[in-house]
Scaffold this motif. Structure first.
Motif, mmCIF file in Angstrom:
data_model
loop_
_atom_site.group_PDB
_atom_site.id
_atom_site.type_symbol
_atom_site.label_atom_id
_atom_site.label_comp_id
_atom_site.label_asym_id
_atom_site.label_seq_id
_atom_site.Cartn_x
_atom_site.Cartn_y
_atom_site.Cartn_z
ATOM 1 N N VAL A 45 0.840 -1.207 0.000
ATOM 2 C CA VAL A 45 0.000 0.000 0.000
ATOM 3 C C VAL A 45 0.865 1.242 0.000
ATOM 4 N N HIS A 46 1.924 1.242 0.805
ATOM 5 C CA HIS A 46 2.767 2.435 0.898
ATOM 6 C C HIS A 46 3.655 2.618 -0.328
ATOM 7 N N VAL A 47 4.100 1.545 -0.926
ATOM 8 C CA VAL A 47 4.951 1.666 -2.105
ATOM 9 C C VAL A 47 4.120 1.998 -3.339
ATOM 10 N N ASP A 48 3.008 1.277 -3.528
ATOM 11 C CA ASP A 48 2.194 1.447 -4.736
ATOM 12 C C ASP A 48 1.108 2.506 -4.610
ATOM 13 N N ASN A 49 0.786 2.928 -3.395
ATOM 14 C CA ASN A 49 -0.254 3.924 -3.164
ATOM 15 C C ASN A 49 -1.606 3.484 -3.726
ATOM 16 N N ARG A 50 -1.924 2.207 -3.583
ATOM 17 C CA ARG A 50 -3.212 1.681 -4.037
ATOM 18 C C ARG A 50 -3.767 0.762 -2.960
ATOM 19 N N PRO A 51 -5.075 0.607 -2.919
ATOM 20 C CA PRO A 51 -5.682 -0.151 -1.819
ATOM 21 C C PRO A 51 -5.412 -1.654 -1.899
ATOM 22 N N VAL A 52 -5.367 -2.267 -0.730
ATOM 23 C CA VAL A 52 -5.354 -3.720 -0.591
ATOM 24 C C VAL A 52 -6.568 -4.042 0.261
ATOM 25 N N LEU A 53 -7.488 -4.806 -0.291
ATOM 26 C CA LEU A 53 -8.751 -5.069 0.381
ATOM 27 C C LEU A 53 -8.717 -6.386 1.137
ATOM 28 N N ASP A 86 -13.631 -8.788 4.162
ATOM 29 C CA ASP A 86 -14.861 -8.032 4.405
ATOM 30 C C ASP A 86 -15.039 -6.896 3.394
ATOM 31 N N GLU A 87 -13.954 -6.222 3.050
ATOM 32 C CA GLU A 87 -14.031 -5.131 2.080
ATOM 33 C C GLU A 87 -14.353 -5.670 0.683
ATOM 34 N N LEU A 121 -29.683 6.496 -6.974
ATOM 35 C CA LEU A 121 -29.174 5.205 -6.506
ATOM 36 C C LEU A 121 -27.790 4.911 -7.088
ATOM 37 N N LEU A 122 -27.614 5.213 -8.356
ATOM 38 C CA LEU A 122 -26.300 5.023 -8.979
ATOM 39 C C LEU A 122 -25.249 5.924 -8.334
ATOM 40 N N ASP A 123 -25.616 7.166 -8.055
ATOM 41 C CA ASP A 123 -24.693 8.088 -7.390
ATOM 42 C C ASP A 123 -24.326 7.605 -5.994
ATOM 43 N N VAL A 124 -25.305 7.097 -5.255
ATOM 44 C CA VAL A 124 -25.056 6.593 -3.904
ATOM 45 C C VAL A 124 -24.068 5.427 -3.948
ATOM 46 N N GLU A 125 -24.261 4.510 -4.887
ATOM 47 C CA GLU A 125 -23.370 3.357 -5.003
ATOM 48 C C GLU A 125 -21.962 3.782 -5.417
ATOM 49 N N THR A 126 -21.873 4.747 -6.317
ATOM 50 C CA THR A 126 -20.566 5.257 -6.747
ATOM 51 C C THR A 126 -19.827 5.893 -5.579
ATOM 52 N N VAL A 127 -20.519 6.705 -4.813
ATOM 53 C CA VAL A 127 -19.909 7.345 -3.643
ATOM 54 C C VAL A 127 -19.491 6.291 -2.622
ATOM 55 N N ALA A 128 -20.299 5.255 -2.441
ATOM 56 C CA ALA A 128 -19.963 4.193 -1.471
ATOM 57 C C ALA A 128 -18.663 3.508 -1.845
ATOM 58 N N ILE A 129 -18.472 3.223 -3.110
ATOM 59 C CA ILE A 129 -17.231 2.576 -3.561
ATOM 60 C C ILE A 129 -16.040 3.513 -3.352
ATOM 61 N N LYS A 130 -16.186 4.775 -3.732
ATOM 62 C CA LYS A 130 -15.095 5.732 -3.556
ATOM 63 C C LYS A 130 -14.725 5.872 -2.083
ATOM 64 N N ASN A 137 -10.021 2.622 3.004
ATOM 65 C CA ASN A 137 -9.023 1.560 3.005
ATOM 66 C C ASN A 137 -7.622 2.166 2.991
ATOM 67 N N LEU A 138 -7.379 3.124 2.101
ATOM 68 C CA LEU A 138 -6.056 3.747 2.020
ATOM 69 C C LEU A 138 -5.714 4.496 3.305
ATOM 70 N N ARG A 139 -6.680 5.240 3.848
ATOM 71 C CA ARG A 139 -6.428 5.957 5.108
ATOM 72 C C ARG A 139 -6.158 4.977 6.250
ATOM 73 N N GLY A 140 -6.853 3.851 6.235
ATOM 74 C CA GLY A 140 -6.646 2.838 7.270
ATOM 75 C C GLY A 140 -5.243 2.264 7.248
#
Length: 188
Positions: free
Chosen positions: A105-113, A116-117, A163-172, A178-181
């Motif tokens: 995560v720190h080297v690539d700056n991308r999430p690792v799920l 549960d995620e 509904l589409l906007d809500v789902e998009t925001v949920a994923i973002k 995840n990244l902040r965690g």
């Protein structure tokens, strides 16, 4: 002191070793400092910002399928070893998996799920697929005959868009959380 080993690919190990050398540290000492700082930040509830161990982002390299990974051994005091175990258990991982993913995560700056995620993303994908099927049914009705146009008017397309906007925001939000965690603070 307890020892933690983490399997990483050879390119990641080379980058990590180079970063450690640039800071006149061994790879083991740098990894121990990274883990220690992360655990302290996790316990205090603050965002991880240790300037002494924050790794610069590098482009993620393509890893050849089946490439052998390298091991890094890290010595930790018993307290930090136990805390690493607690954090890994929270994601249902082994200590070494948690440590390797922390580095990725720190080297690539991308999430690792974690499991549960991943399940949360699957649930959202199912909901989006359901919405897509509904839109396809509406389009099919309209394509068969314009006499069925009144059926399309019965649907609330503003609600569908919401509904589409809500789902998009949920994923973002899931990805950003995840990244902040993991302690990555320079996310967009």
């Amino acid at each position: 002191m307890a020892v933690i080993g983490a399997a990483v690919d050879s390119e990641t190990k080379q980058v990590f070793d180079a970063i450690a050398r640039s800071r006149t540290l061994t790879a083991s000492r740098l990894a121990a400092t990274l883990i220690t700082d992360f655990i302290q930040a996790e316990q205090s509830g603050t965002v991880y910002t240790s300037a002494s161990t924050q790794l610069p982002a590098v482009k993620s390299q393509q890893v050849n399928a089946g490439a052998k990974t390298e091991q890094v051994f890290v010595r930790l005091e018993p307290y930090y070893y136990d805390e690493l175990g607690r954090l890994a258990a929270g994601r249902r991982w082994h200590r070494s998996s948690y440590l390797a993913n922390l580095l990725y995560v720190h080297v690539d700056n991308r999430p690792v799920l974690c499991h549960d995620e991943i399940n949360a993303v699957r649930q959202v994908a199912r909901q989006l697929a359901d919405i897509g099927r509904n839109v396809n049914q509406i389009a099919k009705q309209l394509n068969t005959s314009l006499e069925n146009a009144h059926i399309a008017m019965a649907y609330d397309f503003e609600l569908l868009k919401m509904l589409l906007d809500v789902e998009t925001v949920a994923i973002k939000e899931l990805i950003l959380a995840n990244l902040r965690g993991w302690g990555v603070t320079d996310v967009h």
